[in-house]
Design an enzyme around this catalytic site. Structure first.
Site, PDB file in Angstrom:
ATOM      1  N   ASP A  78       0.826  -1.201   0.000  1.00 33.26           N
ATOM      2  CA  ASP A  78       0.000   0.000   0.000  1.00 33.26           C
ATOM      3  C   ASP A  78       0.866   1.258   0.000  1.00 33.26           C
ATOM      4  OD1 ASP A  78      -2.327   1.843   0.813  1.00 33.26           O
ATOM      5  OD2 ASP A  78      -3.275  -0.121   0.848  1.00 33.26           O
ATOM      6  N   HIS A 112      -3.495   5.705   4.120  1.00 32.36           N
ATOM      7  CA  HIS A 112      -4.327   4.634   3.559  1.00 32.36           C
ATOM      8  C   HIS A 112      -3.842   3.249   3.993  1.00 32.36           C
ATOM      9  CE1 HIS A 112      -5.941   1.880   0.463  1.00 32.36           C
ATOM     10  NE2 HIS A 112      -6.966   2.686   0.513  1.00 32.36           N
ATOM     11  N   SER A 274     -11.288  -0.854  -1.087  1.00 25.75           N
ATOM     12  CA  SER A 274     -10.048  -1.029  -0.338  1.00 25.75           C
ATOM     13  C   SER A 274     -10.352  -1.650   1.012  1.00 25.75           C
ATOM     14  CB  SER A 274      -9.362   0.322  -0.114  1.00 25.75           C
ATOM     15  OG  SER A 274      -8.790   0.801  -1.282  1.00 25.75           O
TER      16      SER A 274
END
Length: 420
Positions: A78, A112, A274
């Site tokens: 990520d 994230h 996600s």
């Protein structure tokens, strides 16, 4: 594939009642409410865990009596993972990353990757996100760089393919990839195939561009990668959740708390494919921990067999694939048959090629849109579904759409997808 979603309430459904040109970082959560969903983020209440509605719906506490994911390592590819948030202290195996691909692995410039890691293995300490598999450990990799201005950082960041190969050579069992793009990368496809040969189970977000161009997302559409779509609390697939014959499973993803930004000071309401990918990876960790001798094929087979759906298993939905993940149904059945260890539950899909994304059916979905985040990729957001026996408008519309898709009677064409 059909376009139907499970019937009835999500709670009963999930619990089972008793180059890398990646144009869109299918990474949608938290801090990216604006980016991934097109909506401005709203600060969540101090008690962020009360916002994690999926924990109750999936009966996390009940599952933790059987398994917490202990002994299972999940490689999170990520934007990097911050190991110092209250919920991740002691959960991130910094030393587990090979030095060649470790650059900025623990420096999350967007928040994230940290959100994904917390959703998977967060302990919930200090009021942080409670992970679905708190006994699991996270191995961090930064592979996304969109928005990074430091050219040196961009240059030194490992490629997605190199990170997948490194994870394949590690003792991580699961590779979680909450991102995606609209172009197939041959190097990534080779890395994925290598990881599969090493017995890894890979999950990737299908994307959040359904309301615009609904492209086929990679690596979700690569052979041996499980494409995950998102659904909401009411069992509806999000408008922005990409659909097509590369969708394999679906999981909760809409209206969930995520880190607002890289300052790691507060959480915001957001969501995406996600988040759904992270929760599916965590679900696999719970199952693998309870059945350590199983292979990746067997873990995936049980997730597929127990998935909530009200359509034939041999006709997966373009929106929810084989259905909504219900790991509890696996954990509560100690005598469940996982199938042969060498039998690929997605052998049909993995042996054929993607035929294209199906037309968008906005009437049968509900949610937000994605936006680019790193490495040219986008963030993903999404929703969930369930089955109690009530026919909803969404299900009816989905069924109608399926008639169009299956009109020629060519099931092989409808479902064929991965690897030409």
């Amino acid at each position: 594939m059909t376009g139907t979603s499970p019937r009835g309430g999500l709670t009963a459904f999930l619990q089972g009642r008793a180059g890398r040109r990646v144009s869109a970082v299918c990474a949608a959560v938290g801090a990216f409410a604006i980016v991934s969903s097109g909506l401005a983020p709203s600060a969540v209440a101090a008690d962020v865990q009360s916002k994690q509605w999926y924990l109750d719906i999936m009966d996390a506490k009940g599952m933790w009596k059987v398994s917490t994911g202990k002994g299972v390592k999940v490689a999170v590819l990520d934007t990097g993972v911050n190991p110092d948030t209250s919920s991740l202290k002691g959960q991130v195996l910094v030393d587990g990353v090979h030095q060649a691909v470790s650059y900025n692995a623990t420096n999350d410039y967007l928040s994230h990757g940290t959100t994904m890691a917390e959703m998977i293995a967060g302990t919930g300490a200090g009021g942080g996100l409670q992970g679905l598999a708190p006994g699991a450990k996270v191995v961090p990799y930064r592979v996304l760089t969109k928005g990074v201005k430091n050219k040196t950082d961009v240059k030194k960041t490992p490629s997605i393919a190199d990170a997948i190969k490194a994870a394949a050579d590690s003792d991580a069992k699961i590779i979680s990839m909450s991102f995606g793009g609209d172009i197939m990368n041959p190097d990534e496809a080779k890395a994925v195939k290598y990881a599969e040969s090493k017995g890894k189970l890979m999950f990737a977000a299908t994307g959040n561009d359904a309301e615009t161009k609904n492209f086929i997302g990679y690596p979700a559409a690569d052979p041996y990668v499980v494409g995950v779509a998102a659904a909401d609390k009411d069992g509806k697939v999000a408008d922005f959740s990409e659909h097509g014959n590369y969708v394999d499973l679906a999981a909760p993803g809409r209206n969930v708390p995520v880190w607002c930004d890289a300052t790691f000071k507060s959480y915001c309401d957001s969501g995406g494919t996600s988040a759904a990918t992270a929760l599916t990876s965590a679900s696999a960790a719970l199952i693998w921990s309870a059945h350590p001798t199983w292979t990746a094929n067997q873990v995936l087979a049980t997730l597929i067999d127990t998935a909530g759906r009200d359509w034939p298993k041999n006709k997966p939905s373009n929106y929810l694939g084989y259905g909504l993940i219900r790991p509890r149904k696996v954990l509560e059945n100690s005598s469940i048959n996982p199938g042969a260890p060498g039998t690929d539950p997605l052998s049909f899909e993995n042996g054929t090629g993607v035929t294209g994304a199906s037309p968008s059916a906005s009437a049968s979905t509900s949610s937000k849109t994605p936006t680019p985040t790193s490495g040219g990729q986008t963030s993903a957001a999404a929703s969930t579904s369930d089955s109690s026996g009530n026919t909803t408008p969404w299900v009816a519309l989905g069924a109608a759409a399926a008639v169009v898709v299956l009109g020629g009677g060519a099931f092989a064409v409808v479902r064929s997808r991965r690897g030409a």
